[in-house]
Design a protein around this motif. Structure first.
Motif, PDB file in Angstrom:
ATOM      1  N   TYR A 154       0.724  -1.037   0.074  1.00 38.55           N
ATOM      2  CA  TYR A 154      -0.019  -0.007   0.016  1.00 38.55           C
ATOM      3  C   TYR A 154       0.756   1.204  -0.076  1.00 38.55           C
ATOM      4  O   TYR A 154       0.428   2.432  -0.305  1.00 38.55           O
TER       5      TYR A 154
ATOM      6  N   GLY B  52       0.448   3.822  -2.717  1.00 42.56           N
ATOM      7  CA  GLY B  52       0.371   5.357  -2.302  1.00 42.56           C
ATOM      8  C   GLY B  52       1.211   6.173  -3.244  1.00 42.56           C
ATOM      9  O   GLY B  52       0.793   7.305  -3.897  1.00 42.56           O
TER      10      GLY B  52
ATOM     11  N   THR C 105     -10.019   3.724   1.664  1.00 45.48           N
ATOM     12  CA  THR C 105      -9.087   3.460   2.823  1.00 45.48           C
ATOM     13  C   THR C 105      -9.846   2.949   4.212  1.00 45.48           C
ATOM     14  O   THR C 105      -9.329   2.336   5.161  1.00 45.48           O
TER      15      THR C 105
ATOM     16  N   PHE D 137      -9.205  -0.629   5.326  1.00 42.67           N
ATOM     17  CA  PHE D 137      -7.995  -0.735   5.576  1.00 42.67           C
ATOM     18  C   PHE D 137      -7.861  -0.844   7.195  1.00 42.67           C
ATOM     19  O   PHE D 137      -8.656  -0.240   7.945  1.00 42.67           O
TER      20      PHE D 137
ATOM     21  N   THR E 217      -1.967   1.007   7.791  1.00 42.36           N
ATOM     22  CA  THR E 217      -2.074   0.807   6.220  1.00 42.36           C
ATOM     23  C   THR E 217      -2.788   2.029   5.506  1.00 42.36           C
ATOM     24  O   THR E 217      -2.225   2.501   4.471  1.00 42.36           O
ATOM     25  N   ALA E 218      -4.022   2.530   6.065  1.00 43.75           N
ATOM     26  CA  ALA E 218      -4.559   3.647   5.411  1.00 43.75           C
ATOM     27  C   ALA E 218      -3.624   4.745   5.569  1.00 43.75           C
ATOM     28  O   ALA E 218      -3.564   5.566   4.293  1.00 43.75           O
TER      29      ALA E 218
ATOM     30  N   MET F 195      -0.644   4.971   3.171  1.00 46.01           N
ATOM     31  CA  MET F 195      -1.034   5.168   1.702  1.00 46.01           C
ATOM     32  C   MET F 195      -1.211   6.386   1.553  1.00 46.01           C
ATOM     33  O   MET F 195      -0.958   6.988   0.556  1.00 46.01           O
TER      34      MET F 195
ATOM     35  N   GLN G  97     -10.902   6.109  11.298  1.00 39.82           N
ATOM     36  CA  GLN G  97     -10.667   5.041  11.810  1.00 39.82           C
ATOM     37  C   GLN G  97     -10.651   4.815  13.241  1.00 39.82           C
ATOM     38  O   GLN G  97     -10.389   3.968  13.894  1.00 39.82           O
TER      39      GLN G  97
END
Lengths: 501, 154
Positions: free
Chosen positions: A22, A26, A52, A55, A59-60, A63, A339
């Motif tokens: 990722y 990105g 995202t 994710f 990870t989000a 990226m 998130q």
């Protein structure tokens, strides 16, 4: 040493196959939006943000961060090859980079940009790793008064450092703050400015604002004047630097890195300002002054290092204080919140793997960018020829699906249309959209801290001046306004930004 | 027609005053509270007041600042109509028609926004971009939106 253990944790997190993948996606997308016409990193991140959500948080963020600093690389490619900066911070690179390309030295120009950026990115990433923990520790002692002052400073400074009319930018901040007020009041639950729309109780969708103002408004702006691009250099050869070139770029890269690292922390257009500042310094102290504007390699090396260093260090206020320095950082704050992570000084202790993983990923991303940009330059040359009329329907499609997928709510799509029109009209009258987005993100925080501080002080506004840190921050904010309105400084500021438009 | 004032700034000032007034008016309908315990209307009213003030400064300054150096750009009406139409259409139909038909028609409309794109070109783009989005969102990212909605059932 703590730092080494922390970085080890970071690399352990960032080097998992998923995260490397990722990170690669990105920086690839970042380079792409840097190269493609009419879409900047802010618009691209806004459109990709919803994707995202599914994710892992780390990870989000990896990226999204990759898209941001990747765009700095891609922007310099178009600046050098077609004299069109893909990103505002690459505008100065176009001055000498394009001249180099005209003289058949596109290869060395691209190599200089990539190497300078890589070096700057590496140093600045280390700086983030070193500077962030003590800053975060200090920020933990901040109360509401300090946060209020800090947000005021951030908003004001972002205006003072940007270009264009100050008072209009302040107006745009206020429009953003007011849009941020829409929705249920945090203390009483009273729905505000909802016009009876139940969908507005939780506020205007952050993604709708970003996509409307940076996506739709930008497309409309581009449709005003449809042009086709032409590329000067169809094939780039000899991507390496001669010994003489190398000798000439060492000092500009070092100076650019230092300058960019410092200015990047400042709110607003730190990365734009740093590349302009680096260019004027290099021009002043160079032994080859007459070459500037006619293809001086220093004029590429300095600004490119500066803007990439600044792109990295602009993560410092985000990671330590939870205050965005830039609209892209505001979007990344949005990603944190979605998130379920409260951005701010607590992240470093509550989510160490995330914090250090993101920092480590920046270095990995910089390595990937060198690999992506130098050998694959032919691919980007082809891509930057994609006509805009094919591109923008795809942007609309992505924006529709992405935005709809968040809440499965058509209201968010209509909000894009409305905010896009509002944004377009305001941009037409030379009002910058970036302060609006910053205001929108920071509005609720600003109100919360103001109200809490006033409650604690029993309604005495002097609390903001009695506490030393908050008083100092507010003093800086006042100073920033006064300085930027002063005629002599204003003139200087206009000069610095004059080549941008 | 030559103006001796900055039209852009006059209009920008008026827009700010307008937005400020609208928010100020709406704020008055909420409980104000006092500085020590601010009600929901307090902070927005203050912000709206400052915005009106700034708008007024911009407006007055514009009257004396001389004409704009760069005139206001022409509005791409065709683009505006097709793009807004495309977004509203997507919002109205994505549930009923399902993702595939709704997206296809949305992209077709969006593509028509460019003066250089005719119906045939737009059709080609609509097919290609719809397929691309299906591949990306549905196949690669596993988005769970109904591909065909209730309106398409015969």
């Amino acid at each position: 040493m703590d730092l080494i253990a922390n970085l080890a944790l970071g690399f352990e997190t960032a080097l998992t196959p998923t995260n490397v993948l990722y990170c690669f996606i990105g920086v690839f997308l970042g380079t792409l939006v840097g190269v493609l016409p009419g879409i900047g990193p802010t618009g691209a991140i806004a459109i990709l943000l919803p994707i995202t959500f599914s994710f892992e948080p780390v990870t989000a963020i990896i990226m999204l961060a990759g898209i941001y600093y990747g765009a700095q690389y891609g922007g310099s490619t178009t600046a050098i090859l077609i004299n069109l900066p893909g990103e505002s911070s690459s505008a100065v690179t176009a001055i000498d980079g394009y001249q180099m390309a005209k003289q058949g030295r596109a290869g060395p120009a691209l190599a200089t940009a990539a190497l300078g950026s890589f070096f700057a990115g590496t140093v600045a990433t280390m700086l983030v790793a070193v500077a962030a923990p003590p800053l975060a520790a200090m920020a933990l002692s901040f109360g509401s008064a300090e946060y209020f002052a800090l947000i005021v400073l951030g908003l004001v400074a972002s205006v003072a450092l940007a270009h264009g009319s100050i008072i209009k930018a302040l107006g745009m901040i206020l429009v953003g703050l007011l849009l941020g007020m829409v929705g249920q009041d945090i203390y009483t639950g009273t729905p505000r400015f909802t016009f009876g729309f139940f969908e507005l109780y939780s506020g205007i969708s952050f993604v709708s604002v970003a996509v409307g103002v940076f996506g739709l408004a930008e497309i409309l702006r581009n449709l005003e004047n449809e042009q086709t691009r032409s590329v000067l250099v169809k094939k780039v050869e000899r991507l390496w630097l001669s010994k003489d070139d190398f000798r000439r770029i060492v000092m500009p890269v070092l100076r650019g890195t230092g300058l960019g690292s410092v200015l990047g922390v400042l709110p607003g257009g730190g990365h734009v300002l740093s590349s302009f500042a680096s260019y004027s310094i290099e021009k002043k102290i160079s032994n080859h002054q007459q070459e500037f504007g006619k293809g001086a390699i220093e004029g590429v090396a300095g600004p490119e290092s500066a803007n990439n260093a600044a792109a990295q260090t602009s993560f410092i206020p985000l990671l330590t204080l939870g205050i965005p320095a830039h609209p892209v950082m505001a979007l990344i704050i949005g990603a944190f919140i979605i998130q379920g992570i409260q951005p701010g000084p607590g992240v470093i202790t509550s989510e160490p793997a995330l914090f250090w993983g993101v920092i480590a990923s920046m270095w990995i991303g910089n390595v990937l960018l060198v690999v992506l940009n130098l050998p694959l330059i032919g691919l980007w040359v082809k891509l930057l020829l994609i006509p805009y009329r094919i591109l923008f329907p795809a942007i609309i499609a992505f924006a529709c699906i992405g935005t709809f997928s968040i809440n499965q709510n058509a209201f968010d799509i209509y909000a894009i249309a409305v905010l896009g029109i509002v944004g377009y009209v305001l941009v037409k009258f030379d009002c910058e959209p970036a302060p609006l987005l910053l205001g929108f993100v920071l509005g609720p925080l600003l109100e919360e801290h103001l109200r809490r501080a006033m409650m604690l002080s029993r309604g005495d506004p002097l609390i903001f001046f009695e506490r030393p840190i908050s008083a100092a921050l507010l003093a800086f904010a006042a100073l920033a306004i006064i300085l930027s309105v002063m005629p002599s400084i204003r003139k200087k500021r206009d000069e610095v930004f004059v080549e941008e438009d | 027609m030559t103006l001796n004032y900055s039209l852009k700034n006059v209009l920008a000032g008026l827009i700010f005053i307008g937005i400020g007034t609208a928010f100020a008016y709406a704020s008055l309908g909420y409980e104000m509270g006092r500085a020590v315990r601010m009600g929901p209307g307090y902070f927005p009213l203050v912000l709206a007041g400052i915005l009106i003030f700034f708008g007024a400064i911009i407006f007055v300054q514009a009257l004396f600042s001389g004409p704009d150096e760069v005139a206001i750009s022409a509005t791409p009406w065709r683009g505006l109509l097709f793009l807004i139409g495309a977004l509203v259409f997507f919002g109205l139909t994505v549930r009923g028609l399902g993702l595939v038909p709704s997206l296809f028609l949305t992209v077709f409309m969006a593509a028509m926004a460019s003066q250089r794109t005719g119906p045939v070109g737009a059709l080609v783009m609509a097919v290609a971009i719809t397929l691309l989005c299906l591949g990306l969102f549905v196949w690669a990212l596993g988005l769970t939106l109904p591909l065909f909605g209730p309106w398409t059932a015969f």
